[in-house]
Scaffold this motif. Structure first.
Motif, PDB file in Angstrom:
ATOM      1  N   UNK A   8      24.220  63.045 -28.318  1.00 25.80           N
ATOM      2  CA  UNK A   8      25.283  62.623 -29.214  1.00 25.80           C
ATOM      3  C   UNK A   8      26.022  61.354 -28.817  1.00 25.80           C
ATOM      4  N   UNK A   9      25.646  60.738 -27.695  1.00 24.90           N
ATOM      5  CA  UNK A   9      26.410  59.583 -27.225  1.00 24.90           C
ATOM      6  C   UNK A   9      25.599  58.301 -27.118  1.00 24.90           C
ATOM      7  N   UNK A  10      24.303  58.407 -26.841  1.00 20.98           N
ATOM      8  CA  UNK A  10      23.488  57.206 -26.697  1.00 20.98           C
ATOM      9  C   UNK A  10      22.333  57.420 -25.740  1.00 20.98           C
ATOM     10  N   UNK A  11      21.924  56.325 -25.065  1.00 17.32           N
ATOM     11  CA  UNK A  11      20.748  56.375 -24.201  1.00 17.32           C
ATOM     12  C   UNK A  11      20.996  55.653 -22.885  1.00 17.32           C
ATOM     13  N   UNK A  12      20.613  56.314 -21.804  1.00 15.74           N
ATOM     14  CA  UNK A  12      20.603  55.680 -20.491  1.00 15.74           C
ATOM     15  C   UNK A  12      19.318  54.858 -20.424  1.00 15.74           C
ATOM     16  N   UNK A  13      19.404  53.619 -19.962  1.00 13.77           N
ATOM     17  CA  UNK A  13      18.223  52.775 -19.805  1.00 13.77           C
ATOM     18  C   UNK A  13      17.949  52.684 -18.306  1.00 13.77           C
ATOM     19  N   UNK A  52      18.942  52.975 -12.574  1.00 14.86           N
ATOM     20  CA  UNK A  52      19.728  52.890 -13.813  1.00 14.86           C
ATOM     21  C   UNK A  52      20.126  51.442 -14.069  1.00 14.86           C
ATOM     22  N   UNK A  53      19.966  51.000 -15.309  1.00 16.16           N
ATOM     23  CA  UNK A  53      20.255  49.610 -15.658  1.00 16.16           C
ATOM     24  C   UNK A  53      21.479  49.503 -16.563  1.00 16.16           C
ATOM     25  N   UNK A  54      21.507  50.317 -17.614  1.00 12.36           N
ATOM     26  CA  UNK A  54      22.574  50.199 -18.608  1.00 12.36           C
ATOM     27  C   UNK A  54      22.694  51.502 -19.389  1.00 12.36           C
ATOM     28  N   UNK A  55      23.737  51.557 -20.177  1.00 11.37           N
ATOM     29  CA  UNK A  55      23.904  52.667 -21.116  1.00 11.37           C
ATOM     30  C   UNK A  55      24.059  52.075 -22.498  1.00 11.37           C
ATOM     31  N   UNK A  56      23.214  52.515 -23.416  1.00 10.10           N
ATOM     32  CA  UNK A  56      23.255  52.069 -24.801  1.00 10.10           C
ATOM     33  C   UNK A  56      24.093  53.077 -25.582  1.00 10.10           C
ATOM     34  N   UNK A  57      25.337  52.702 -25.863  1.00  8.14           N
ATOM     35  CA  UNK A  57      26.263  53.587 -26.565  1.00  8.14           C
ATOM     36  C   UNK A  57      25.942  53.558 -28.058  1.00  8.14           C
ATOM     37  N   UNK A  58      25.509  54.713 -28.555  1.00  9.80           N
ATOM     38  CA  UNK A  58      25.254  54.886 -29.984  1.00  9.80           C
ATOM     39  C   UNK A  58      25.777  56.268 -30.354  1.00  9.80           C
ATOM     40  N   UNK A  59      27.044  56.367 -30.771  1.00  7.10           N
ATOM     41  CA  UNK A  59      27.605  57.674 -31.097  1.00  7.10           C
ATOM     42  C   UNK A  59      26.764  58.411 -32.145  1.00  7.10           C
ATOM     43  N   UNK A  60      26.592  59.695 -31.926  1.00  6.21           N
ATOM     44  CA  UNK A  60      25.827  60.603 -32.786  1.00  6.21           C
ATOM     45  C   UNK A  60      24.330  60.306 -32.782  1.00  6.21           C
ATOM     46  N   UNK A  61      23.846  59.543 -31.805  1.00  8.88           N
ATOM     47  CA  UNK A  61      22.411  59.267 -31.703  1.00  8.88           C
ATOM     48  C   UNK A  61      21.690  60.547 -31.305  1.00  8.88           C
TER      49      UNK A  61
END
Length: 171
Positions: free
Chosen positions: A77-82, A93-102
């Motif tokens: 529900x929050x996004x994707x860890x890259x 871990x590189x980044x977090x792609x915040x996409x609410x309700x993903x």
């Protein structure tokens, strides 16, 4: 006498059947109430909700997607860890792609497709520049979020320019 007993029996059965149609708890208004109200966000703000952030700890992991040397781990529900997996013995871990309700992601020809609430968003990600480029957004592809009671947002008269992002219980 037997005819009267049959008539009375039929009358009582009809009353029992029709009883289920009678309003309860004070009338029809109570039948049309919900214990929840939608939490909405203006579509313009909702669409700006995608953001590339610094890495963060995994709390509630979902599905895992692998493309080349990258792992995309869903945070429900929050996004994707890259995660950079160029050295499988030491994934970074590189980044977090915040996409609410993903809820889901698919990858084809270096384009990532994400289910973002009601929309389908296509974008590219570059590990070298740690950048995100939204290629396309297809609005209203997926069904709207229903209340915990199973009611659709149309029950609540949500305006067209608003997106339901959750529900809160009312007292």
């Amino acid at each position: 006498m037997i005819c009267n007993i049959k008539n009375v029996s039929l009358f009582l059965m009809a009353i029992l059947l029709l009883q289920s149609c009678w309003p309860r708890h004070g009338g029809d208004d109570d039948l049309m109430r919900s214990s929840y109200e939608p939490i909405t966000q203006a579509r313009q703000e909702f669409e700006k909700g995608i953001d590339l952030m610094g890495e963060r700890p995994v709390i509630n992991a979902g599905k895992i997607y692998v493309k080349d040397d990258l792992i995309y781990l869903n945070e429900l529900g929050e996004g994707f860890h890259i995660i950079d997996n160029s050295d499988p013995t030491n994934p970074l871990p590189v980044a977090f792609l915040k996409i609410p309700l993903a809820t889901d992601l698919a990858i084809r020809n270096n384009i990532l497709y994400v289910h973002h609430a009601v929309d389908l968003v296509a974008f590219t990600y570059s590990l070298n520049s740690n950048s995100l480029n939204i290629v396309h957004r297809e609005r209203n592809v997926f069904p709207e979020l229903r209340s915990p009671e199973g009611l659709e947002p149309s029950f609540y008269n949500v305006p067209e320019n608003e997106v339901v992002i959750g529900y809160q219980q009312i007292n």
